[in-house]
Enzyme design. Structure first.
Site, PDB file in Angstrom:
ATOM      1  N   PHE A   4      -8.610  69.225 -93.872  1.00 43.64           N
ATOM      2  CA  PHE A   4      -9.504  69.615 -94.965  1.00 43.64           C
ATOM      3  C   PHE A   4     -10.760  68.762 -94.882  1.00 43.64           C
ATOM      4  CE2 PHE A   4     -11.399  70.930 -98.658  1.00 43.64           C
ATOM      5  CZ  PHE A   4     -10.684  71.946 -99.256  1.00 43.64           C
ATOM      6  N   VAL A   5     -11.867  69.390 -94.513  1.00 42.29           N
ATOM      7  CA  VAL A   5     -13.094  68.609 -94.320  1.00 42.29           C
ATOM      8  C   VAL A   5     -14.114  68.837 -95.431  1.00 42.29           C
ATOM      9  CG1 VAL A   5     -12.941  68.197 -91.838  1.00 42.29           C
ATOM     10  CG2 VAL A   5     -13.938  70.332 -92.653  1.00 42.29           C
TER      11      VAL A   5
ATOM     12  N   LYS B 239     -23.002  78.657 -99.617  1.00 42.18           N
ATOM     13  CA  LYS B 239     -23.816  77.492 -99.824  1.00 42.18           C
ATOM     14  C   LYS B 239     -23.675  76.468 -98.704  1.00 42.18           C
ATOM     15  CE  LYS B 239     -22.688  77.786-104.752  1.00 42.18           C
ATOM     16  NZ  LYS B 239     -21.797  77.188-105.773  1.00 42.18           N
ATOM     17  N   GLY B 240     -22.527  76.513 -98.046  1.00 33.34           N
ATOM     18  CA  GLY B 240     -22.155  75.427 -97.129  1.00 33.34           C
ATOM     19  C   GLY B 240     -23.179  75.101 -96.054  1.00 33.34           C
TER      20      GLY B 240
ATOM     21  N   ASP C  41     -13.780  79.118 -89.473  1.00 31.47           N
ATOM     22  CA  ASP C  41     -12.379  78.761 -89.678  1.00 31.47           C
ATOM     23  C   ASP C  41     -11.535  79.925 -89.136  1.00 31.47           C
ATOM     24  OD1 ASP C  41      -9.995  77.895 -90.874  1.00 31.47           O
ATOM     25  OD2 ASP C  41     -10.991  77.167 -92.654  1.00 31.47           O
TER      26      ASP C  41
ATOM     27  N   ASP D  72     -17.543  71.606 -99.244  1.00 30.32           N
ATOM     28  CA  ASP D  72     -17.069  71.125-100.545  1.00 30.32           C
ATOM     29  C   ASP D  72     -15.547  71.138-100.673  1.00 30.32           C
ATOM     30  OD1 ASP D  72     -16.895  74.052-100.644  1.00 30.32           O
ATOM     31  OD2 ASP D  72     -16.464  73.778-102.769  1.00 30.32           O
TER      32      ASP D  72
ATOM     33  N   ARG E  73     -20.450  68.020-101.406  1.00 29.23           N
ATOM     34  CA  ARG E  73     -21.360  68.692-100.463  1.00 29.23           C
ATOM     35  C   ARG E  73     -22.472  67.760 -99.991  1.00 29.23           C
ATOM     36  NH1 ARG E  73     -20.406  74.334-100.390  1.00 29.23           N
ATOM     37  NH2 ARG E  73     -19.762  75.245-102.360  1.00 29.23           N
TER      38      ARG E  73
ATOM     39  N   LYS F 283     -13.315  75.266 -86.080  1.00 33.28           N
ATOM     40  CA  LYS F 283     -11.904  74.888 -86.215  1.00 33.28           C
ATOM     41  C   LYS F 283     -11.064  75.924 -85.465  1.00 33.28           C
ATOM     42  CE  LYS F 283     -10.789  72.903 -90.686  1.00 33.28           C
ATOM     43  NZ  LYS F 283     -10.311  73.240 -92.032  1.00 33.28           N
TER      44      LYS F 283
ATOM     45  N   GLU G   6     -24.019  79.139 -89.909  1.00 33.81           N
ATOM     46  CA  GLU G   6     -22.859  78.793 -90.743  1.00 33.81           C
ATOM     47  C   GLU G   6     -22.557  77.308 -90.630  1.00 33.81           C
ATOM     48  OE1 GLU G   6     -21.046  79.768 -92.954  1.00 33.81           O
ATOM     49  OE2 GLU G   6     -20.272  81.791 -92.763  1.00 33.81           O
ATOM     50  N   ASP G   7     -21.947  76.743 -91.670  1.00 34.05           N
ATOM     51  CA  ASP G   7     -21.491  75.356 -91.567  1.00 34.05           C
ATOM     52  C   ASP G   7     -20.202  75.267 -90.759  1.00 34.05           C
ATOM     53  OD1 ASP G   7     -20.378  76.829 -93.652  1.00 34.05           O
ATOM     54  OD2 ASP G   7     -19.859  75.064 -94.827  1.00 34.05           O
TER      55      ASP G   7
HETATM   56  C1  PRP Z   1     -16.945  78.781 -95.860  1.00 32.41           C
HETATM   57  C2  PRP Z   1     -17.957  78.704 -94.730  1.00 32.41           C
HETATM   58  C3  PRP Z   1     -17.882  80.068 -94.102  1.00 32.41           C
HETATM   59  C4  PRP Z   1     -16.440  80.460 -94.314  1.00 32.41           C
HETATM   60  C5  PRP Z   1     -15.683  80.225 -93.054  1.00 32.41           C
HETATM   61  O1  PRP Z   1     -17.564  79.322 -96.971  1.00 32.41           O
HETATM   62  O2  PRP Z   1     -19.243  78.411 -95.187  1.00 32.41           O
HETATM   63  O3  PRP Z   1     -18.754  80.983 -94.724  1.00 32.41           O
HETATM   64  O4  PRP Z   1     -15.919  79.644 -95.365  1.00 32.41           O
HETATM   65  O5  PRP Z   1     -14.340  80.572 -93.188  1.00 32.41           O
HETATM   66  P1  PRP Z   1     -13.642  81.732 -92.354  1.00 32.41           P
HETATM   67  O6  PRP Z   1     -14.026  81.541 -90.903  1.00 32.41           O
HETATM   68  O7  PRP Z   1     -12.183  81.485 -92.603  1.00 32.41           O
HETATM   69  O8  PRP Z   1     -14.084  83.057 -92.888  1.00 32.41           O
HETATM   70  P2  PRP Z   1     -16.942  79.263 -98.454  1.00 32.41           P
HETATM   71  O9  PRP Z   1     -16.284  80.580 -98.750  1.00 32.41           O
HETATM   72  O10 PRP Z   1     -16.102  78.041 -98.598  1.00 32.41           O
HETATM   73  O11 PRP Z   1     -18.239  79.197 -99.383  1.00 32.41           O
HETATM   74  P3  PRP Z   1     -19.355  78.041 -99.505  1.00 32.41           P
HETATM   75  O12 PRP Z   1     -20.097  77.992 -98.179  1.00 32.41           O
HETATM   76  O13 PRP Z   1     -20.238  78.523-100.607  1.00 32.41           O
HETATM   77  O14 PRP Z   1     -18.646  76.751 -99.817  1.00 32.41           O
END
Ligand code: PRP
Length: 179
Positions: A151-152, A42-43, A102, A158, A164, A130, A98-99
């Site tokens: 933690f952002v 969703k991000g 990480d 979220d 969000r 990041k 992607e948002d």
């Molecule tokens: C977040 C973000 C990426 C992923 C990045 O999604 O949107 O998809 O984590 O992390 P990584 O590089 O460590 O794999 P999340 O699983 O939090 O789901 P959301 O977007 O629905 O909040």
């Protein structure tokens, strides 16, 4: 609400500027082509909605939802597809949006499964990067801004599904998750 915010990292004004710059680069790189934008739920919803309005070449938009890898699958980076694309990617120019990147595990997995479906090309775009948290090497073709390992929340991101809708990216106050 604001008491839960420790510090604003990327303001609304800055977001607008960064998104416009990304849109211009993408527009110029894809001249004469049609893009298939893949928004990762969703991000990425808010970023993607802003970004595509700054892209001036033809595009189609589709969505994928993936679950985070659990502890046990973290090393393989395998994620579960909760919602797949509606359309075929064969022969298309894919732009994964992607948002945040990480560890890089989600994006690496997405690239590998989409690559297997025979697209013409795949590029990646992430608003936040990041780098300190990276576990696997993954190329971000279009990156908005690097942020420290905090933690952002906000602008799609979220904490327990809250925050969000904040129009800026902020560091969550530690009092919230230490409660
Ligand atoms: C977040 C973000 C990426 C992923 C990045 O999604 O949107 O998809 O984590 O992390 P990584 O590089 O460590 O794999 P999340 O699983 O939090 O789901 P959301 O977007 O629905 O909040």
């Amino acid at each position: 609400m604001e008491k839960d915010v420790k510090e604003v990292l990327v303001s609304e004004t800055n977001i607008k500027k960064l998104v416009a710059q990304l849109g211009q680069r993408i527009t110029s790189d894809y001249e004469g082509k049609e893009i298939m934008v893949i928004c990762i739920l969703k991000g990425a919803v808010m970023f993607c909605a802003d970004l595509i309005r700054e892209i001036k070449v033809p595009l189609k938009l589709d969505f994928m939802a993936v679950s985070s890898y659990g502890e046990s699958t973290e090393s393989s980076g395998a994620v579960q597809i909760l919602k797949d694309l509606d359309s075929s990617v064969e022969g298309r120019h894919l732009l994964i949006v992607e948002d945040i990147v990480d560890t890089g595990l989600t994006l690496r997995y997405l690239i590998s499964i989409l690559n297997a479906r025979g697209p013409a090309s795949i590029k990646t775009c992430a608003f936040l990067d990041k780098p300190e948290r990276r576990k696997v090497d993954v190329k971000i073709d279009y990156s908005g801004i690097e942020i420290p390992d905090a933690f952002v929340i906000g602008y799609g991101l979220d904490y327990a599904e809250d925050y969000r809708h904040l129009p800026y990216v902020a560091v969550l106050s530690s009092e919230v998750y230490e409660k």
